[in-house]
Design a protein around this motif. Structure first.
Motif, PDB file in Angstrom:
ATOM      1  N   LEU A  56      37.491  21.563  51.154  1.00 18.88           N
ATOM      2  CA  LEU A  56      38.099  20.573  50.259  1.00 18.88           C
ATOM      3  C   LEU A  56      37.544  20.788  48.864  1.00 18.88           C
ATOM      4  CD1 LEU A  56      39.677  17.986  49.561  1.00 18.88           C
ATOM      5  CD2 LEU A  56      37.684  16.699  50.331  1.00 18.88           C
ATOM      6  N   SER A  57      38.413  21.176  47.951  1.00 17.59           N
ATOM      7  CA  SER A  57      38.035  21.402  46.568  1.00 17.59           C
ATOM      8  C   SER A  57      38.674  20.324  45.707  1.00 17.59           C
ATOM      9  CB  SER A  57      38.501  22.784  46.113  1.00 17.59           C
ATOM     10  OG  SER A  57      38.229  22.960  44.753  1.00 17.59           O
ATOM     11  N   VAL A  58      37.865  19.666  44.877  1.00 16.35           N
ATOM     12  CA  VAL A  58      38.351  18.587  44.015  1.00 16.35           C
ATOM     13  C   VAL A  58      38.098  18.981  42.575  1.00 16.35           C
ATOM     14  CG1 VAL A  58      38.120  16.149  43.421  1.00 16.35           C
ATOM     15  CG2 VAL A  58      37.848  16.873  45.784  1.00 16.35           C
ATOM     16  N   PHE A  59      39.131  18.824  41.733  1.00 15.42           N
ATOM     17  CA  PHE A  59      39.006  19.106  40.297  1.00 15.42           C
ATOM     18  C   PHE A  59      39.474  17.881  39.537  1.00 15.42           C
ATOM     19  CE2 PHE A  59      41.030  20.435  36.319  1.00 15.42           C
ATOM     20  CZ  PHE A  59      39.925  20.949  35.679  1.00 15.42           C
ATOM     21  N   ARG A  60      38.674  17.454  38.568  1.00 12.96           N
ATOM     22  CA  ARG A  60      39.026  16.297  37.766  1.00 12.96           C
ATOM     23  C   ARG A  60      39.155  16.725  36.313  1.00 12.96           C
ATOM     24  NH1 ARG A  60      35.414  11.986  35.284  1.00 12.96           N
ATOM     25  NH2 ARG A  60      34.066  13.791  35.399  1.00 12.96           N
ATOM     26  N   SER A  61      40.328  16.533  35.762  1.00  8.45           N
ATOM     27  CA  SER A  61      40.527  16.788  34.336  1.00  8.45           C
ATOM     28  C   SER A  61      40.402  15.453  33.610  1.00  8.45           C
ATOM     29  CB  SER A  61      41.892  17.423  34.091  1.00  8.45           C
ATOM     30  OG  SER A  61      42.921  16.492  34.334  1.00  8.45           O
ATOM     31  N   ASN A  62      40.642  15.461  32.320  1.00  4.89           N
ATOM     32  CA  ASN A  62      40.557  14.212  31.570  1.00  4.89           C
ATOM     33  C   ASN A  62      41.654  13.233  31.952  1.00  4.89           C
ATOM     34  OD1 ASN A  62      38.300  14.933  30.135  1.00  4.89           O
ATOM     35  ND2 ASN A  62      39.469  15.873  28.492  1.00  4.89           N
ATOM     36  N   SER A  63      42.788  13.745  32.404  1.00  8.77           N
ATOM     37  CA  SER A  63      43.919  12.855  32.682  1.00  8.77           C
ATOM     38  C   SER A  63      44.293  12.759  34.154  1.00  8.77           C
ATOM     39  CB  SER A  63      45.139  13.315  31.888  1.00  8.77           C
ATOM     40  OG  SER A  63      45.421  14.660  32.174  1.00  8.77           O
ATOM     41  N   ASN A  64      43.990  13.768  34.967  1.00  6.97           N
ATOM     42  CA  ASN A  64      44.407  13.779  36.369  1.00  6.97           C
ATOM     43  C   ASN A  64      43.284  14.228  37.282  1.00  6.97           C
ATOM     44  OD1 ASN A  64      47.193  12.997  36.093  1.00  6.97           O
ATOM     45  ND2 ASN A  64      47.552  15.002  35.186  1.00  6.97           N
ATOM     46  N   GLY A 116      47.568  18.494  61.412  1.00  4.25           N
ATOM     47  CA  GLY A 116      46.650  18.694  62.523  1.00  4.25           C
ATOM     48  C   GLY A 116      45.237  19.056  62.104  1.00  4.25           C
ATOM     49  N   ILE A 117      44.857  18.714  60.880  1.00  3.32           N
ATOM     50  CA  ILE A 117      43.517  19.001  60.384  1.00  3.32           C
ATOM     51  C   ILE A 117      42.700  17.714  60.462  1.00  3.32           C
ATOM     52  CG2 ILE A 117      42.160  19.695  58.378  1.00  3.32           C
ATOM     53  CD1 ILE A 117      44.645  21.278  57.460  1.00  3.32           C
ATOM     54  N   ALA A 118      41.583  17.782  61.212  1.00  5.35           N
ATOM     55  CA  ALA A 118      40.753  16.592  61.414  1.00  5.35           C
ATOM     56  C   ALA A 118      39.451  16.648  60.632  1.00  5.35           C
ATOM     57  CB  ALA A 118      40.444  16.410  62.896  1.00  5.35           C
ATOM     58  N   GLU A 119      38.957  17.850  60.317  1.00  8.88           N
ATOM     59  CA  GLU A 119      37.682  17.998  59.631  1.00  8.88           C
ATOM     60  C   GLU A 119      37.832  18.949  58.449  1.00  8.88           C
ATOM     61  OE1 GLU A 119      33.879  17.809  62.321  1.00  8.88           O
ATOM     62  OE2 GLU A 119      35.305  19.274  63.125  1.00  8.88           O
ATOM     63  N   VAL A 120      37.028  18.716  57.413  1.00  9.67           N
ATOM     64  CA  VAL A 120      37.002  19.598  56.247  1.00  9.67           C
ATOM     65  C   VAL A 120      35.558  19.855  55.855  1.00  9.67           C
ATOM     66  CG1 VAL A 120      39.233  18.826  55.339  1.00  9.67           C
ATOM     67  CG2 VAL A 120      37.153  17.717  54.583  1.00  9.67           C
ATOM     68  N   VAL A 121      35.357  20.900  55.061  1.00  5.24           N
ATOM     69  CA  VAL A 121      34.062  21.212  54.463  1.00  5.24           C
ATOM     70  C   VAL A 121      34.187  20.867  52.989  1.00  5.24           C
ATOM     71  CG1 VAL A 121      32.412  23.028  53.929  1.00  5.24           C
ATOM     72  CG2 VAL A 121      33.643  23.074  56.085  1.00  5.24           C
ATOM     73  N   PHE A 122      33.318  19.986  52.497  1.00  2.00           N
ATOM     74  CA  PHE A 122      33.412  19.548  51.100  1.00  2.00           C
ATOM     75  C   PHE A 122      32.765  20.567  50.178  1.00  2.00           C
ATOM     76  CE2 PHE A 122      31.954  16.957  47.462  1.00  2.00           C
ATOM     77  CZ  PHE A 122      33.203  16.594  46.991  1.00  2.00           C
ATOM     78  N   ASP A 123      33.513  20.984  49.168  1.00  8.06           N
ATOM     79  CA  ASP A 123      33.024  21.920  48.149  1.00  8.06           C
ATOM     80  C   ASP A 123      32.500  21.085  46.977  1.00  8.06           C
ATOM     81  OD1 ASP A 123      32.587  23.841  46.284  1.00  8.06           O
ATOM     82  OD2 ASP A 123      34.643  24.556  46.183  1.00  8.06           O
ATOM     83  N   ARG A 124      31.193  21.105  46.774  1.00  6.73           N
ATOM     84  CA  ARG A 124      30.600  20.298  45.713  1.00  6.73           C
ATOM     85  C   ARG A 124      30.832  20.884  44.325  1.00  6.73           C
ATOM     86  NH1 ARG A 124      25.106  20.229  45.652  1.00  6.73           N
ATOM     87  NH2 ARG A 124      25.040  22.269  46.604  1.00  6.73           N
ATOM     88  N   LYS A 150      27.885  29.149  51.024  1.00  5.31           N
ATOM     89  CA  LYS A 150      27.452  28.306  52.134  1.00  5.31           C
ATOM     90  C   LYS A 150      28.596  27.507  52.738  1.00  5.31           C
ATOM     91  CE  LYS A 150      22.941  27.835  50.051  1.00  5.31           C
ATOM     92  NZ  LYS A 150      22.647  27.466  48.702  1.00  5.31           N
ATOM     93  N   ALA A 151      29.555  27.103  51.927  1.00  2.91           N
ATOM     94  CA  ALA A 151      30.659  26.266  52.392  1.00  2.91           C
ATOM     95  C   ALA A 151      31.948  27.069  52.339  1.00  2.91           C
ATOM     96  CB  ALA A 151      30.784  25.019  51.520  1.00  2.91           C
ATOM     97  N   SER A 152      32.326  27.645  53.461  1.00  2.42           N
ATOM     98  CA  SER A 152      33.541  28.438  53.535  1.00  2.42           C
ATOM     99  C   SER A 152      34.523  27.754  54.469  1.00  2.42           C
ATOM    100  CB  SER A 152      33.210  29.840  54.048  1.00  2.42           C
ATOM    101  OG  SER A 152      34.376  30.608  54.127  1.00  2.42           O
ATOM    102  N   GLY A 153      35.791  27.724  54.094  1.00  2.58           N
ATOM    103  CA  GLY A 153      36.804  27.053  54.888  1.00  2.58           C
ATOM    104  C   GLY A 153      37.542  27.991  55.816  1.00  2.58           C
ATOM    105  N   THR A 154      37.985  27.454  56.947  1.00  2.00           N
ATOM    106  CA  THR A 154      38.778  28.208  57.909  1.00  2.00           C
ATOM    107  C   THR A 154      40.112  27.496  58.094  1.00  2.00           C
ATOM    108  OG1 THR A 154      37.901  26.984  59.792  1.00  2.00           O
ATOM    109  CG2 THR A 154      36.707  28.960  59.131  1.00  2.00           C
ATOM    110  N   GLN A 155      40.957  28.034  58.957  1.00  2.00           N
ATOM    111  CA  GLN A 155      42.261  27.435  59.217  1.00  2.00           C
ATOM    112  C   GLN A 155      42.104  26.047  59.845  1.00  2.00           C
ATOM    113  OE1 GLN A 155      45.233  28.874  58.451  1.00  2.00           O
ATOM    114  NE2 GLN A 155      46.455  27.220  59.278  1.00  2.00           N
TER     115      GLN A 155
END
Length: 93
Positions: free
Chosen positions: A29-37, A84-92, A19-24
């Motif tokens: 926006l993909s976020v990954f959280r580890s235990n330290s970073n 020059g990127i103003a908008e993103v699609v958030f990847d849950r 459903k959430a696909s990114g283009t140029q």
């Protein structure tokens, strides 16, 4: 062998990505959280490339994880604006 929990999580991720696909111009926006970073990436799914990235280890963030996350978000936003990127699609995922 994959457990029942990891198979379920993979199925959820696959549904979100369909459903959430990114283009140029509007990357994912993909976020990954580890235990330290914490790591954040802007991804162009059409070309299969990471456009920008930021992490708490890059920003040399000190303090708690909330402050480090804010710094990572600010750094990624600065990079995105200069690219020059103003908008993103958030990847849950």
């Amino acid at each position: 062998m994959a457990t029942k929990r990891t198979l379920r999580r993979d199925r959820i991720r696959k549904g979100i990505r369909s459903k959430a696909s990114g283009t140029q111009t509007k990357p994912r926006l993909s976020v990954f959280r580890s235990n330290s970073n914490i790591y954040a990436q802007l991804i162009d799914d059409n070309n299969g490339k990471t456009l920008l990235s930021a992490s708490s280890s890059d920003t040399k963030a000190t303090g708690n994880r909330v402050e480090a996350s804010k710094l990572v978000g600010q750094r990624l936003a600065e990079k995105a604006i200069t690219a020059g990127i103003a908008e993103v699609v958030f990847d849950r995922g």
